[in-house]
Write an enzyme that holds these catalytic residues in place. Structure first.
Site, PDB file in Angstrom:
ATOM      1  N   HIS A  71       2.725   4.037  -4.959  1.00  0.00           N
ATOM      2  CA  HIS A  71       3.708   3.200  -4.253  1.00  0.00           C
ATOM      3  C   HIS A  71       3.083   1.847  -3.925  1.00  0.00           C
ATOM      4  CE1 HIS A  71       7.245   2.918  -1.298  1.00  0.00           C
ATOM      5  NE2 HIS A  71       6.564   1.790  -1.135  1.00  0.00           N
ATOM      6  N   HIS A  73       3.989  -2.758  -4.446  1.00  0.00           N
ATOM      7  CA  HIS A  73       4.980  -3.784  -4.802  1.00  0.00           C
ATOM      8  C   HIS A  73       4.264  -4.913  -5.535  1.00  0.00           C
ATOM      9  CE1 HIS A  73       8.375  -2.212  -2.315  1.00  0.00           C
ATOM     10  NE2 HIS A  73       7.366  -1.652  -1.658  1.00  0.00           N
ATOM     11  N   GLN A 167      16.066  -3.627  -2.389  1.00  0.00           N
ATOM     12  CA  GLN A 167      15.603  -3.808  -1.009  1.00  0.00           C
ATOM     13  C   GLN A 167      16.672  -4.423  -0.118  1.00  0.00           C
ATOM     14  OE1 GLN A 167      11.490  -5.231   0.357  1.00  0.00           O
ATOM     15  NE2 GLN A 167      12.706  -7.098   0.504  1.00  0.00           N
ATOM     16  N   HIS A 225      12.744   4.215  -0.711  1.00  0.00           N
ATOM     17  CA  HIS A 225      12.259   3.951   0.639  1.00  0.00           C
ATOM     18  C   HIS A 225      13.265   4.597   1.590  1.00  0.00           C
ATOM     19  CE1 HIS A 225      10.023   0.979  -1.562  1.00  0.00           C
ATOM     20  NE2 HIS A 225       9.508   0.411  -0.492  1.00  0.00           N
ATOM     21  N   GLU A 228      12.447   3.951   6.750  1.00  0.00           N
ATOM     22  CA  GLU A 228      11.277   3.166   7.141  1.00  0.00           C
ATOM     23  C   GLU A 228      11.646   2.394   8.410  1.00  0.00           C
ATOM     24  OE1 GLU A 228       8.021  -0.063   5.427  1.00  0.00           O
ATOM     25  OE2 GLU A 228       9.836   0.359   4.262  1.00  0.00           O
ATOM     26  N   ASP A 324       1.115   0.227  -1.005  1.00  0.00           N
ATOM     27  CA  ASP A 324       2.358  -0.404  -0.589  1.00  0.00           C
ATOM     28  C   ASP A 324       2.314  -1.913  -0.781  1.00  0.00           C
ATOM     29  OD1 ASP A 324       4.963  -0.570   0.296  1.00  0.00           O
ATOM     30  OD2 ASP A 324       4.478  -0.376   2.409  1.00  0.00           O
TER      31      ASP A 324
END
Length: 429
Positions: A71, A73, A167, A225, A228, A324
């Site tokens: 995981h 980005h 997102q 996700h 969170e 992350d």
């Protein structure tokens, strides 16, 4: 016995083997693993041949399966210097701060930053990566195009799996659902999601439904996700688990973050964890980022900001840990080091016994590999993707404690990174 080989690692310390070990690699896979007591040859090791044979003398150093980052980005990596400061330190401000920069992304900009991040992972012994890439009406498919280009540029040294990540929401970002479909036709491997970034509970459920519908239609896995947030009323995780069960969904489903589990009361958390286990969901915790984003506005005592790692493991859920973020609006740190990620997880989840330390290691090795569906470990027939540590690192615990990069990084039988060993002679301490 004489073997045709591409690579031989001698004098290695392999976990769960007490004698010096020789690992022989052929055609990108582990051909054999022998110790001095095995019937291998006159000197206790197999005879090997090869036109371009590479030999590594581990000199007693640890040899263990390569790290896996499940995981991260890559599209956002190293973008922090171009963003306004996140003064509140919150997730909401981090998301808002990147909007203008994301609208100005170019394919080349994303590609270059992603390559930098992939190379940093490789130097630290991680050659298998799953990245979430923003797909929304702000950046369109530019982030995806950049990461796909980076993946192609780095194909010889790392395997990169891409999650199409909405997102900005799906219900509140009209047009994103169509973009997700286009992403799957343009290089994305899985469908992601972020239901918490929707306005209402109904929209959050609809967000989950869209993701599962797309995954079913395109026959891909799901990595979302989920919750969170510090909000104890967040319910996306239990809805996702229930939908997977009710639909008989038979593809891999992973829930990332799941921070709200830590905010639930114990009885409700237990019910949700049981549901997650029944649904067969995997969970990825991301302590580097969540330790600094979550619980910021709590009065003391503050929550740790990560999910209930111990209770999920106890319930039989496969748990892994991810980097992350790397120097972006969400996290001002990050070294693309899975050893650092494992160590932060060990601290946050209080993993200190021998068995718990072994678990922290598994979070960034075999557990993460299991979630990605790839073979892992020093076993005959497995892909020859492993790390060789310096001679003063003879155990997983010592590697975790020290935190330095491997001496050699091997990906599918090829040495893809090598680090010089720093001498300690003359330090006077």
């Amino acid at each position: 016995m004489t073997l045709e080989s591409d690579l031989v690692v001698r004098n290695a310390t392999v976990p769960d083997r007490r004698e010096p070990t020789t690992v022989v690699v052929s055609d990108g896979r582990i051909e054999s693993i022998t110790t001095e007591s095995d019937d291998a040859g006159a000197d206790g090791v197999p005879d090997v041949n090869g036109d371009e044979l590479t030999t590594i003398d581990a000199d007693g150093g640890l040899v263990a399966g390569g790290f896996v980052d499940p995981h991260v980005h890559l599209d956002k990596a190293y973008v922090a210097p171009d963003l306004p400061p996140n003064e509140s330190g919150t997730l909401a401000e981090a998301i808002a701060s990147i909007h203008e920069r994301k609208a100005d992304y170019t394919r080349e900009d994303v590609r270059d930053r992603a390559i930098r991040a992939i190379e940093a992972h490789v130097r630290n012994g991680c050659t298998r990566i799953r990245t979430h890439v923003d797909v929304d009406t702000i950046g369109g498919l530019t982030p995806l195009e950049g990461v796909v280009a980076a993946r192609e540029a780095c194909a010889d040294v790392a395997d990169v799996e891409i999650v199409a990540f909405p997102q900005e929401g799906i219900e509140q970002d009209e047009g994103t659902a169509d973009l997700l479909e286009r992403a799957l036709a343009s290089g994305a491997d899985l469908i992601g999601g972020m239901p918490d970034n929707e306005r209402t509970d109904a929209d959050r459920r609809a967000h989950v439904d869209v993701c599962l519908d797309l995954a079913g239609c395109y026959d891909v896995g799901v990595d979302m996700h989920v919750d969170e947030t510090d909000d104890p009323a967040a319910r996306s995780l239990e809805y996702l688990a229930a939908e997977v069960i009710d639909r008989g969904f038979d593809r891999s489903v992973t829930a990332g973050h799941t921070c709200a589990l830590a905010a639930y009361d114990d009885p409700h958390a237990a019910r949700v964890i049981d549901l997650v286990a029944e649904a067969g969901l995997s969970v990825i915790t991301n302590p580097p980022t969540n330790l600094v984003l979550q619980g910021r506005h709590d009065a003391h005592p503050k929550r740790r900001g990560i999910t209930r790692v111990d209770e999920l493991v106890e319930a039989g859920v496969t748990v892994a840990a991810g980097q992350d973020c790397l120097l972006d609006g969400f996290y001002p740190y990050g070294r693309a080091s899975m050893l650092e990620t494992a160590l932060l997880t060990a601290h946050a989840a209080q993993l200190t016994t021998a068995a718990e330390r072994r678990l922290a290691w598994a979070f960034v090795t075999e557990n993460a590999a299991s979630i990605l569906g790839v073979e892992h470990g020093i076993e005959p027939g497995n892909p020859a993707t492993f790390n060789v540590f310096s001679s003063d690192v003879g155990s997983r615990h010592e590697a975790l404690r020290r935190g330095g990069p491997p001496r050699w990084v091997v990906h599918e039988g090829v040495v893809v990174a090598e680090t010089e060993v720093e001498s300690t002679v003359g330090l006077g301490c």
